[in-house]
Write a protein that holds these residues in place. Structure first.
Motif: not given
Length: 331
Positions: A23-28, A33-44, A50-56
């Protein structure tokens, strides 16, 4: 500190069991991925930045009725069903939060708000004068589309499904409340604050614009006073209307629902004048409908699992009954 203490701390950092370590390996892995993906944007989200990732989302799944998205956030996020996400200066409502089998993060479906609903509360416009963001969808295609007026005349009668975030103000909206949508006036005929936690579902029925009381430019019905409707119908307290059928429906299945009407403690042979399907996820198709029953088929698509559909029926004297259905897996 002894060797045993050092070993114990190292094991706790890695995980005390095989599950914990995986579980720790999967979370890391997700965090990287979350910190580096192109879909990550700052939202409220509900006012918290906070940051969130969006996908179509595949628009074929909802017949191109809305450009829905998936949103992913870290577990510490305050995101929940009913949350308001402000992304790229647009308002989005969280509709369905997925129950993750591997809980490395939160994931939900969101729909873009397509209107602000305003009404008066103690003489003031709701939402601090701005109204509340809503998701509104035309339901005319999923109803018989007619309503009786008098004994013989029939009139076209549009329907809308409206979702609002669940809060103190939106909970106060009563059945019968009139609201302005797109320059037209609709009246609340059904309200469900239970089936989808965090959101309230309203079924709206088209009403006539009354310029003596409605402020269409401001978007507030009954702004100048209440409507005096001399043709308002009186509903007897000795009438019970129920929709009978399963509360869970497997994808790919076909189900029948019938109406049961009791008047003065005796079964009535009358039927309904309207059936309406409140189905924002486009999870079911209507196969057949009469005044006595309706037959629906659930789309055979695993992405519909977890969706909620509400079947609503209306009698000739305006009494409304409903049945909420949850779409489940066939296994």
């Amino acid at each position: 500190m002894g060797y045993d203490d050092i070993f114990k701390r190292r094991m706790e950092a890695k995980g005390n069991s095989l599950y914990d370590r995986r579980m720790m390996l999967k979370s890391r892995s997700f965090k990287n991925w979350f910190d580096n993906t192109l879909g990550r944007e700052l939202v409220t989200i509900d006012g918290v930045e906070q940051y969130a990732v969006f996908q179509d989302q595949n628009m074929n799944n909802n017949k191109d009725l809305s450009d829905d998205k998936y949103v992913m956030v870290e577990n510490e996020s305050n995101l929940k069903v009913g949350s308001l996400v402000v992304w790229r200066k647009q308002n989005w409502l969280v509709f369905t939060e997925e129950f993750k089998t591997i809980p490395t993060h939160k994931q939900a479906k969101i729909k873009e708000s397509n209107g602000f609903i305003k009404w008066l509360i103690d003489g003031e416009i709701s939402g601090d004068g701005q109204g509340h963001p809503a998701y509104i969808q035309n339901q005319t295609l999923y109803t018989l589309g007619v309503s009786t007026s008098g004994n013989h005349s029939w009139i076209v009668n549009a329907k809308m499904t409206m979702y609002l975030p669940k809060n103190k103000e939106t909970l106060s909206i009563p059945v019968g409340q009139r609201v302005v949508i797109g320059g037209m006036v609709f009246q609340v005929m059904f309200k469900d604050a239970v089936s989808r936690e965090g959101l309230i579902n309203y079924l709206l029925e088209e009403d006539f614009v009354n310029h003596d009381v409605d402020n269409i430019e401001l978007g507030v019905a009954n702004y100048y006073g209440s409507v005096n409707n001399d043709e308002e119908k009186t509903v007897s307290n000795d009438v019970s209307v129920s929709i009978i059928g399963d509360e869970k429906a497997k994808i790919g299945s076909t189900l029948n629902y019938r109406v049961e009407i009791i008047r003065d403690e005796k079964p009535s042979s009358e039927g309904l004048v309207e059936w309406t399907i409140a189905d924002t996820e486009e999870s079911v198709n209507v196969i057949e409908q009469t005044g006595d029953f309706i037959k629906i088929r659930v789309i055979n698509n695993f992405q519909k699992v977890g969706s909620t559909v509400t079947i609503i029926g209306k009698t000739s004297d305006g009494i409304v009954a409903s049945k909420t259905i949850r779409i489940i897996s066939p296994y």
